[in-house]
Motif scaffolding. Sequence first.
Motif, PDB file in Angstrom:
ATOM      1  N   LEU A 146       0.836  -1.206   0.000  1.00 43.02           N
ATOM      2  CA  LEU A 146       0.000   0.000   0.000  1.00 43.02           C
ATOM      3  C   LEU A 146       0.864   1.247   0.000  1.00 43.02           C
ATOM      4  N   LEU A 147       1.908   1.250   0.815  1.00 41.59           N
ATOM      5  CA  LEU A 147       2.811   2.393   0.865  1.00 41.59           C
ATOM      6  C   LEU A 147       3.528   2.591  -0.469  1.00 41.59           C
ATOM      7  N   LYS A 148       3.932   1.469  -1.081  1.00 40.80           N
ATOM      8  CA  LYS A 148       4.601   1.583  -2.388  1.00 40.80           C
ATOM      9  C   LYS A 148       3.638   2.129  -3.441  1.00 40.80           C
ATOM     10  N   GLY A 149       2.389   1.675  -3.409  1.00 41.66           N
ATOM     11  CA  GLY A 149       1.403   2.180  -4.359  1.00 41.66           C
ATOM     12  C   GLY A 149       1.165   3.674  -4.188  1.00 41.66           C
ATOM     13  N   THR A 150       1.087   4.092  -2.944  1.00 43.50           N
ATOM     14  CA  THR A 150       0.906   5.528  -2.671  1.00 43.50           C
ATOM     15  C   THR A 150       2.120   6.319  -3.143  1.00 43.50           C
ATOM     16  N   ALA A 151       3.314   5.762  -2.866  1.00 42.97           N
ATOM     17  CA  ALA A 151       4.541   6.440  -3.281  1.00 42.97           C
ATOM     18  C   ALA A 151       4.615   6.550  -4.799  1.00 42.97           C
ATOM     19  N   LYS A 152       4.247   5.467  -5.492  1.00 45.44           N
ATOM     20  CA  LYS A 152       4.257   5.512  -6.962  1.00 45.44           C
ATOM     21  C   LYS A 152       3.300   6.591  -7.476  1.00 45.44           C
ATOM     22  N   PHE A 153       2.108   6.648  -6.882  1.00 47.82           N
ATOM     23  CA  PHE A 153       1.122   7.646  -7.321  1.00 47.82           C
ATOM     24  C   PHE A 153       1.664   9.057  -7.123  1.00 47.82           C
ATOM     25  N   LEU A 154       2.262   9.295  -5.952  1.00 43.71           N
ATOM     26  CA  LEU A 154       2.759  10.636  -5.655  1.00 43.71           C
ATOM     27  C   LEU A 154       3.951  11.007  -6.535  1.00 43.71           C
TER      28      LEU A 154
END
Length: 381
Positions: A146-154
């Motif tokens: 989840l954190l990686k997905g958020t980081a990718k989006f940002l």
Amino acid sequence: MAEDSGQEKTEDPTSKRLQDAREKGDVPRSKELTTTALLMVAGFAALIFGSQIAVDMMALMKANFALDRKAISDPSQMIEHLVQALMDAFLSLWGLFVLLAIAALLSPIALGGWNFSGQALQPKGSRINPLSGLKRMFSLNSLVELLKGTAKFLVVGTVAILVLMIDRPEIASLAKQATEVAIGHAVEIVVWSFLVMSAAMILISVVDVPFQLYSYKKKLKMTLQEVKDEMKNAEGKPEVKGKIRQLQLEMSRRRMMKEVPEADVVITNPTHYAVAIRYDPERGGAPFVVAMGVDFVALRIREIAQEHEVPILASPALARALYHASELGDEVPVGLYKSVAQVLAYVFQLKRYRQRLESEEPIAPGEDEIEIPGAFRVDPE
């Protein structure tokens, strides 16, 4: 097991543990690295083939919009036209497809290497167990994803906004350009923007790859007791012990055979036993045994001695006594000093004769002349 015994998994995984994991299809992998590689390859492929693809697609669209009424009314001609259009599109895109296929095959094995496991293909009930699925959903790994997905989006979103802001004047100028020029220019803007946004994924991969290696190693860590049990099981297997003994014996035998050419004399049975003796004045002390063996090994010792002109003396009683009372590399027993001295005296006289320092060839001591103490006598087998 670690929880039951109260031990913590503090030990690095052994080579056997790592090999067992690979056989089960468990190897370190980074989805972010694979995604980044595919995106970058796609961007560079578009940079290389993009202009030509744009020209070919434009020509293909012109041809598709220039059909006459007769062709449109004839289904057979439309099928032929569709097949031809698909062939033209494939010929235009085949370079892009090949590069993407190579990237799709090679990028997953960049971390963890190539691995095929039949065990990984076997059906497992845990994969369809709802409880196991819920456990995976609320695990630490899911939180990390989840954190990686958020980081990718940002990260990618921020880079995309910056790219649009930088390219805004060029995008606005497309409306003032001729159609063909605008299409080529638009393709160039899209490709470079895609490459820059794909490059933003490198930041995610740089963090994800070390994390995946750390997680993989941590997952396979072992308790001290597990390491001890594994070593005990490996060493306790008869085939492993036998293999170790065989290797040790072969290594010892090879080292022993290398010492035979340096021996002063080889005392034989003459067929069943062979003991090579050497006396080194610099070493001091008594003569010592450099090689010994029975049957085939004894035969090999005699062959090497003959090849290197090492004197061979047949003395069955002394050969048996030395073989049973001596250890390889050790000095001969004190009780056999006199017997060995008689043999060495003959050998040294023989060397002097061969060097023409003496005129008469010495006579080898007979079996009855070599004294063997009763405690060292061994009856013939």
